[in-house]
Design a protein around this motif. Sequence first.
Motif, short mmCIF file in Angstrom:
data_model
loop_
_atom_site.label_atom_id
_atom_site.label_comp_id
_atom_site.label_asym_id
_atom_site.label_seq_id
_atom_site.Cartn_x
_atom_site.Cartn_y
_atom_site.Cartn_z
N MET A 161 0.86 -1.20 0.00
CA MET A 161 0.00 0.00 0.00
C MET A 161 0.88 1.24 0.00
N ASP A 162 0.66 2.13 -0.97
CA ASP A 162 1.48 3.32 -1.07
C ASP A 162 0.93 4.43 -0.16
N VAL A 163 1.61 5.58 -0.21
CA VAL A 163 1.23 6.69 0.65
C VAL A 163 -0.14 7.26 0.27
N LYS A 164 -0.41 7.34 -1.03
CA LYS A 164 -1.69 7.89 -1.48
C LYS A 164 -2.85 7.04 -1.01
N THR A 165 -2.70 5.73 -1.08
CA THR A 165 -3.76 4.83 -0.61
C THR A 165 -3.94 4.95 0.90
N GLY A 166 -2.84 5.10 1.63
CA GLY A 166 -2.94 5.27 3.07
C GLY A 166 -3.68 6.54 3.46
N PHE A 167 -3.39 7.64 2.77
CA PHE A 167 -4.11 8.88 3.04
C PHE A 167 -5.59 8.75 2.68
N PHE A 168 -5.88 8.01 1.61
CA PHE A 168 -7.27 7.82 1.22
C PHE A 168 -8.05 7.09 2.31
N TYR A 169 -7.48 6.03 2.85
CA TYR A 169 -8.16 5.31 3.93
C TYR A 169 -8.27 6.16 5.19
N LEU A 170 -7.26 6.95 5.47
CA LEU A 170 -7.31 7.82 6.65
C LEU A 170 -8.41 8.86 6.52
N PHE A 171 -8.44 9.56 5.38
CA PHE A 171 -9.48 10.58 5.18
C PHE A 171 -10.87 9.96 5.12
N SER A 172 -10.99 8.79 4.54
CA SER A 172 -12.30 8.13 4.45
C SER A 172 -12.79 7.69 5.82
N ALA A 173 -11.87 7.19 6.66
CA ALA A 173 -12.27 6.78 8.01
C ALA A 173 -12.73 7.99 8.83
N LEU A 174 -11.99 9.09 8.74
CA LEU A 174 -12.40 10.31 9.45
C LEU A 174 -13.73 10.84 8.91
N LEU A 175 -13.93 10.73 7.60
CA LEU A 175 -15.19 11.18 7.01
C LEU A 175 -16.36 10.35 7.51
N LEU A 176 -16.20 9.03 7.58
CA LEU A 176 -17.27 8.18 8.08
C LEU A 176 -17.55 8.45 9.56
N PHE A 177 -16.48 8.64 10.34
CA PHE A 177 -16.67 8.94 11.77
C PHE A 177 -17.39 10.26 11.96
N ALA A 178 -16.97 11.30 11.23
CA ALA A 178 -17.62 12.61 11.36
C ALA A 178 -19.08 12.56 10.90
N SER A 179 -19.34 11.83 9.83
CA SER A 179 -20.72 11.72 9.35
C SER A 179 -21.60 11.00 10.36
N LEU A 203 -19.95 18.22 11.16
CA LEU A 203 -20.25 18.36 9.74
C LEU A 203 -19.15 19.15 9.02
N VAL A 204 -18.60 20.15 9.69
CA VAL A 204 -17.46 20.87 9.13
C VAL A 204 -16.27 19.92 8.93
N LEU A 205 -16.02 19.06 9.91
CA LEU A 205 -14.95 18.08 9.79
C LEU A 205 -15.21 17.12 8.63
N ALA A 206 -16.46 16.71 8.45
CA ALA A 206 -16.80 15.83 7.33
C ALA A 206 -16.54 16.51 5.99
N PHE A 207 -16.90 17.78 5.88
CA PHE A 207 -16.65 18.50 4.63
C PHE A 207 -15.16 18.61 4.32
N THR A 208 -14.36 18.88 5.33
CA THR A 208 -12.92 19.01 5.10
C THR A 208 -12.30 17.68 4.67
N GLN A 209 -12.75 16.58 5.26
CA GLN A 209 -12.22 15.27 4.86
C GLN A 209 -12.67 14.90 3.45
#
Length: 216
Positions: free
Chosen positions: A1-19, A35-41
């Motif tokens: 898993m490269d860095v881009k994929t790792g950031f994608f999973y990180l941002f997606s996990a934070l997005l799901l948690f914030a939602s 909701l602001v946190l979800a928009f930023t992710q």
Amino acid sequence: MDVKTGFFYLFSALLLFASLRVITARNPVQAALYLVLAFTQAAAVWLLLKAEFLAITLVLVYVGAVMVLFLFVVMMLDIQMDKLRDGFWKAAPLAGLIGAIFALEMAAVLLGGFRGTESVQMAGQSAPDYSNTKELGKLLYTQYLLPLEVAAVLLLVAIIAAIALTLRERKDSRHIDPALQVRVKARDRVQVLKMEPTVAAPPPPPADDTTKEAKS
């Protein structure tokens, strides 16, 4: 898993948690902040997908303007959460059914739309002068011009309807019946009054010598 994929999973996990916290937070102010946190992710995920225009638009429009307005409104209003929770469990089965239907429809659309997209490459995307914002503008104002105009008209009608419905029930509203405006006549709008001409003030009387001596 490269860095881009790792950031994608990180941002997606934070997005799901914030939602999830948006709909489960008891405090409306905290829900708005989540909701602001979800928009930023979501904007960060779009940056990874090389959709810089959509990411910047999401941050500037929603996070910078709309959510700030929502947050001020929520903080200024005296929301009684106990009254809002009355009857929640009675409507929970129907709400869960509607949510499940929405989730299945979105899954069907997304799974059907993502098939075979791994090998698709946009023409000219690797060129040094490529701009996805420019390409998006070309598609928006050429191929999708009619849907854009229809959406603009619908939003305008919604704004006018919201203003009309809000002001109609207020006692201090200046709402005027359009039928009365159409049937009005010129003589009912303007009334000519006859006034006496303005007369200049008379000059002051000359002072006597005895008055001048008394003053001196």
